[in-house]
Design an enzyme around this catalytic site. Structure first.
Site, PDB file in Angstrom:
ATOM      1  N   CYS A 183       0.812  -1.226   0.000  1.00  0.00           N
ATOM      2  CA  CYS A 183       0.000   0.000   0.000  1.00  0.00           C
ATOM      3  C   CYS A 183       0.842   1.271   0.000  1.00  0.00           C
ATOM      4  O   CYS A 183       0.316   2.344  -0.313  1.00  0.00           O
ATOM      5  CB  CYS A 183      -0.936   0.010   1.198  1.00  0.00           C
ATOM      6  N   HIS A 240      -3.355   7.131   2.964  1.00  0.00           N
ATOM      7  CA  HIS A 240      -3.732   5.829   2.411  1.00  0.00           C
ATOM      8  C   HIS A 240      -5.125   5.488   2.927  1.00  0.00           C
ATOM      9  O   HIS A 240      -5.423   5.698   4.099  1.00  0.00           O
ATOM     10  CB  HIS A 240      -2.718   4.778   2.859  1.00  0.00           C
ATOM     11  N   ASN A 242      -9.936  -0.197   0.082  1.00  0.00           N
ATOM     12  CA  ASN A 242      -8.471  -0.102   0.110  1.00  0.00           C
ATOM     13  C   ASN A 242      -7.925  -0.559  -1.244  1.00  0.00           C
ATOM     14  O   ASN A 242      -7.942  -1.747  -1.549  1.00  0.00           O
ATOM     15  CB  ASN A 242      -7.949  -0.988   1.239  1.00  0.00           C
TER      16      ASN A 242
HETATM   17  N1  ACO Z   1     -18.058  -8.700   9.232  1.00  0.00           N
HETATM   18  C1  ACO Z   1     -18.498  -8.986  10.465  1.00  0.00           C
HETATM   19  N2  ACO Z   1     -17.684  -9.318  11.485  1.00  0.00           N
HETATM   20  C2  ACO Z   1     -16.357  -9.375  11.218  1.00  0.00           C
HETATM   21  C3  ACO Z   1     -15.829  -9.092   9.941  1.00  0.00           C
HETATM   22  C4  ACO Z   1     -16.729  -8.747   8.915  1.00  0.00           C
HETATM   23  N3  ACO Z   1     -16.331  -8.434   7.665  1.00  0.00           N
HETATM   24  N4  ACO Z   1     -14.479  -9.208   9.987  1.00  0.00           N
HETATM   25  C5  ACO Z   1     -14.169  -9.571  11.251  1.00  0.00           C
HETATM   26  N5  ACO Z   1     -15.300  -9.670  12.011  1.00  0.00           N
HETATM   27  C6  ACO Z   1     -15.424 -10.007  13.430  1.00  0.00           C
HETATM   28  C7  ACO Z   1     -14.239 -10.806  13.944  1.00  0.00           C
HETATM   29  O1  ACO Z   1     -14.409 -12.193  13.664  1.00  0.00           O
HETATM   30  C8  ACO Z   1     -14.275 -10.490  15.437  1.00  0.00           C
HETATM   31  O2  ACO Z   1     -15.283 -11.285  16.031  1.00  0.00           O
HETATM   32  P1  ACO Z   1     -15.069 -11.888  17.529  1.00  0.00           P
HETATM   33  O3  ACO Z   1     -14.911 -10.686  18.413  1.00  0.00           O
HETATM   34  O4  ACO Z   1     -16.316 -12.679  17.739  1.00  0.00           O
HETATM   35  O5  ACO Z   1     -13.800 -12.698  17.440  1.00  0.00           O
HETATM   36  C9  ACO Z   1     -14.757  -9.047  15.486  1.00  0.00           C
HETATM   37  O6  ACO Z   1     -15.384  -8.795  14.204  1.00  0.00           O
HETATM   38  C10 ACO Z   1     -13.620  -8.034  15.702  1.00  0.00           C
HETATM   39  O7  ACO Z   1     -12.545  -8.345  14.816  1.00  0.00           O
HETATM   40  P2  ACO Z   1     -11.241  -7.464  14.722  1.00  0.00           P
HETATM   41  O8  ACO Z   1     -10.346  -8.040  13.663  1.00  0.00           O
HETATM   42  O9  ACO Z   1     -10.653  -7.258  16.085  1.00  0.00           O
HETATM   43  O10 ACO Z   1     -11.879  -6.067  14.207  1.00  0.00           O
HETATM   44  P3  ACO Z   1     -11.213  -4.667  14.029  1.00  0.00           P
HETATM   45  O11 ACO Z   1     -11.971  -3.648  14.756  1.00  0.00           O
HETATM   46  O12 ACO Z   1      -9.732  -4.727  14.269  1.00  0.00           O
HETATM   47  O13 ACO Z   1     -11.443  -4.362  12.460  1.00  0.00           O
HETATM   48  C11 ACO Z   1     -10.162  -4.398  10.409  1.00  0.00           C
HETATM   49  C12 ACO Z   1     -10.888  -5.232  11.477  1.00  0.00           C
HETATM   50  C13 ACO Z   1     -11.182  -3.541   9.688  1.00  0.00           C
HETATM   51  C14 ACO Z   1      -9.502  -5.345   9.432  1.00  0.00           C
HETATM   52  C15 ACO Z   1      -9.114  -3.465  11.077  1.00  0.00           C
HETATM   53  O14 ACO Z   1      -8.353  -4.217  11.991  1.00  0.00           O
HETATM   54  C16 ACO Z   1      -8.154  -2.811  10.086  1.00  0.00           C
HETATM   55  O15 ACO Z   1      -8.535  -1.940   9.337  1.00  0.00           O
HETATM   56  N6  ACO Z   1      -6.852  -3.170  10.125  1.00  0.00           N
HETATM   57  C17 ACO Z   1      -5.813  -2.496   9.342  1.00  0.00           C
HETATM   58  C18 ACO Z   1      -5.875  -2.782   7.851  1.00  0.00           C
HETATM   59  C19 ACO Z   1      -4.721  -2.084   7.169  1.00  0.00           C
HETATM   60  O16 ACO Z   1      -4.427  -0.931   7.414  1.00  0.00           O
HETATM   61  N7  ACO Z   1      -3.982  -2.823   6.338  1.00  0.00           N
HETATM   62  C20 ACO Z   1      -2.758  -2.246   5.774  1.00  0.00           C
HETATM   63  C21 ACO Z   1      -2.847  -1.977   4.377  1.00  0.00           C
HETATM   64  S1  ACO Z   1      -3.283  -3.366   3.391  1.00  0.00           S
HETATM   65  C22 ACO Z   1      -1.937  -3.785   2.393  1.00  0.00           C
HETATM   66  O17 ACO Z   1      -0.840  -3.371   2.594  1.00  0.00           O
HETATM   67  C23 ACO Z   1      -2.146  -4.801   1.290  1.00  0.00           C
END
Ligand code: ACO
Length: 322
Positions: free
Chosen positions: A113, A249, A279
């Site tokens: 990214c 980003h 993204n």
């Molecule tokens: N729909 C519903 N529930 C979901 C989903 C979904 N799509 N995805 C995960 N959940 C659930 C999980 O299973 C978890 O359930 P549990 O509590 O029963 O175990 C709950 O939601 C919380 O999951 P988390 O992963 O802790 O959620 P979080 O608030 O961290 O959000 C996310 C997830 C959106 C992926 C976030 O962590 C994020 O944006 N991370 C950074 C992404 C990023 O910046 N990537 C870098 C660039 S990408 C690249 O370089 C290619």
């Protein structure tokens, strides 16, 4: 002292829109969860036969046109992508031929990214040192082709697209500084587990997909982006209040607002496209930049801070007097 200046921007988004409601039909997820946790409402998904190169060519043509620059004037092409059309030739070489650029240097930069800002930093150095007068810089990715559509932790996040800029040597400040970093020790948190050195079998490449420990990535991203914005401002002896726009980003609305908060900026000073684009990896920053330029949001002379964080980990920033 010489600078490089952005003289034209362009972008391309695939036609097909996939909404959160569409994803609700194939995954155990909800529009509400996706909006609340990521800010994403919809994303674009390229056709199966539409490659990173195809998207990049259109974005580049639009940037060249906006800049009023002919293909033959370009002295360097740098493409930030992590989804090249082929292992080699580089996507940059394929684009160089399709655009009819001269036999200039053409290279891909793989920084996930952060790819566009990495690419911009390379081109900026060539322009500043006087080797090249005009350069074309592209950020493009087709990450949807590498998604496991059964994994709700990643499938809801990504989209496809391309963005491009033309930069030119200038006596007036344009790009003030660029900053690039990496931390390969975190490679197990976000990766696509295929490569020539890791079990690549041409006949099996349909199984490629992105793996991510999203919440751990989230924490490192917020911390790291906070550090790089400080580094960028300190390097230029500037204060937060000198910034007009943050062009981040577009991975997650919460990461974006955390960075804006650290900078003391209101969300009115932040270019947000994650709601419409998801993204788009290396394409995200130039897509946002072009959207802001096209809408007249950013004006000539504005101080822009571009930043990105991605797989590697990599992170990067650019401070630009537009
Ligand atoms: N729909 C519903 N529930 C979901 C989903 C979904 N799509 N995805 C995960 N959940 C659930 C999980 O299973 C978890 O359930 P549990 O509590 O029963 O175990 C709950 O939601 C919380 O999951 P988390 O992963 O802790 O959620 P979080 O608030 O961290 O959000 C996310 C997830 C959106 C992926 C976030 O962590 C994020 O944006 N991370 C950074 C992404 C990023 O910046 N990537 C870098 C660039 S990408 C690249 O370089 C290619």
């Amino acid at each position: 002292m010489k600078y490089s200046k952005i003289i034209g921007t362009g972008s391309y988004l695939p036609e097909k829109i996939v909404t959160n409601a569409d994803l609700e039909k194939i995954l155990d997820t909800s529009d509400q969860w996706i909006r609340e946790r990521t800010g994403i409402c919809e994303r674009r998904v390229s056709r199966e036969d539409e490659t990173s190169g195809d998207m990049a060519v259109v974005a580049a043509q639009r940037a060249l046109e906006a800049a009023g620059v002919e293909a033959e004037e370009i002295g360097l092409l740098v493409v930030g992508t992590t989804t090249p059309d082929l292992v080699f030739p580089s996507t940059a070489c394929l684009i160089q031929a399709r655009l009819g650029l001269p036999d200039c240097g053409a290279m891909d930069v793989n920084a996930a990214c952060s790819g566009f800002i990495y690419a911009l930093s390379v081109a900026d150095k060539y322009v500043r040192c006087g080797d090249v007068k005009k350069a074309l810089v592209i950020g493009v990715d087709k990450l949807t082709a590498m998604l496991d559509w059964n994994d709700r932790g990643t499938a809801v996040l990504f989209g496809d697209g391309a963005g491009a800029v033309v930069i030119e040597v200038s006596d007036e400040p344009g790009i003030l500084s660029t900053h690039i970093h990496s931390a390969g020790r975190h490679s197990d948190l976000l990766y696509a587990d295929v490569g020539v050195g890791k079990g690549f079998k041409a006949e099996e490449h349909g199984g490629v997909c992105i793996k991510m420990k999203g919440n751990e990535v989230f924490k490192v991203a917020v911390r790291t982006l906070g550090r790089i914005v400080d580094e960028t401002l300190a390097h230029n002896n500037m204060n937060k209040s000198d910034l007009d726009w943050l062009i981040p980003h577009q991975a997650n609305h919460r990461i974006i607002s955390a960075t804006a908060k650290k900078l003391g900026m209101t969300m009115d000073q932040v270019v947000v496209t994650v709601d419409k684009h998801g993204n788009t990896s290396a394409a995200s920053v130039p897509l946002a930049l072009d959207a802001a330029a096209q809408s007249g949001k950013i004006k000539r002379g504005d101080m822009l801070l571009l930043e990105a964080f991605g797989g590697g980990f990599t992170w990067a920033s650019a401070l630009i007097k537009y």
